[in-house]
Design a protein around this motif. Sequence first.
Motif, PDB file in Angstrom:
ATOM      1  N   LEU A   1      35.870  49.465  36.542  1.00  0.00           N
ATOM      2  CA  LEU A   1      37.310  49.255  36.618  1.00  0.00           C
ATOM      3  C   LEU A   1      37.512  48.328  37.810  1.00  0.00           C
ATOM      4  O   LEU A   1      37.072  48.636  38.917  1.00  0.00           O
ATOM      5  N   VAL A   2      38.146  47.178  37.576  1.00  0.00           N
ATOM      6  CA  VAL A   2      38.361  46.210  38.644  1.00  0.00           C
ATOM      7  C   VAL A   2      39.855  46.020  38.851  1.00  0.00           C
ATOM      8  O   VAL A   2      40.587  45.710  37.907  1.00  0.00           O
ATOM      9  N   ARG A   3      40.265  46.218  40.080  1.00  0.00           N
ATOM     10  CA  ARG A   3      41.659  46.045  40.455  1.00  0.00           C
ATOM     11  C   ARG A   3      41.824  44.674  41.115  1.00  0.00           C
ATOM     12  O   ARG A   3      40.867  44.121  41.632  1.00  0.00           O
ATOM     13  N   SER A   4      43.019  44.160  41.120  1.00  0.00           N
ATOM     14  CA  SER A   4      43.397  42.946  41.856  1.00  0.00           C
ATOM     15  C   SER A   4      42.972  41.639  41.206  1.00  0.00           C
ATOM     16  O   SER A   4      42.990  40.606  41.854  1.00  0.00           O
ATOM     17  N   LEU A   5      42.576  41.634  39.951  1.00  0.00           N
ATOM     18  CA  LEU A   5      42.271  40.400  39.229  1.00  0.00           C
ATOM     19  C   LEU A   5      43.007  40.393  37.904  1.00  0.00           C
ATOM     20  O   LEU A   5      43.242  41.448  37.311  1.00  0.00           O
ATOM     21  N   THR A   6      43.321  39.216  37.423  1.00  0.00           N
ATOM     22  CA  THR A   6      43.895  39.074  36.099  1.00  0.00           C
ATOM     23  C   THR A   6      43.529  37.708  35.547  1.00  0.00           C
ATOM     24  O   THR A   6      43.000  36.862  36.266  1.00  0.00           O
ATOM     25  N   GLU A   7      43.755  37.509  34.281  1.00  0.00           N
ATOM     26  CA  GLU A   7      43.621  36.211  33.621  1.00  0.00           C
ATOM     27  C   GLU A   7      45.034  35.718  33.315  1.00  0.00           C
ATOM     28  O   GLU A   7      45.896  36.520  32.939  1.00  0.00           O
TER      29      GLU A   7
END
Length: 196
Positions: free
Chosen positions: A99-105
Amino acid sequence: MATIDSESMVPAQEYTTPKPASGDITVGHAQPSEAAAIAKIGADTYTATFGFFVSAQDLATFLNETYIESVVLADLQDPAVETWAARDSAGKALGMVQLVRSLTEPCVPGDPKTHAELRRLYVDTAAHGKGIGSKLIEAVESQARAEGFKIMWLTVWENNTSAQRLYERLGYEEVGTANFRTGECVQTDHVLYKKL
């Protein structure tokens, strides 16, 4: 990929499937003592899935930068990344997901502050077909919901049709594409998302 601010993160919560019977799978936070096993699962699964598509040099470089024990240990200490492991009844790691927080596409709809990424879903090839991938996804989605995220997104290689079918079955929809680099080889990934 864009970076977003996640000031409102809540502490991680342990997710575990019910008490295992013989042969059952449990899912929980990955432990530092599992770093080597998780790195091996990542390297073996990545090689089996993508190794034929890239040069041996590109593959070796990527694996040495991504799937080694020290990198897994660094991820385990990163507050923006939470790594989960699936284990058999003897405690052997069979799969992992992050689960990775603080990134988006940019193509993912909605407020970027409400996005969480499902990354690196890998299951030991010898353990495929046992529902381990679905259990790992369930754990990550549950954690993301508990933290108030509204959208879960991921990327999947355009030629990985079995993974695409799994994600589709679990409610993910394609929303765009992104490039993924393995050494000098640039691959196209589908960007998928799901409302939580």
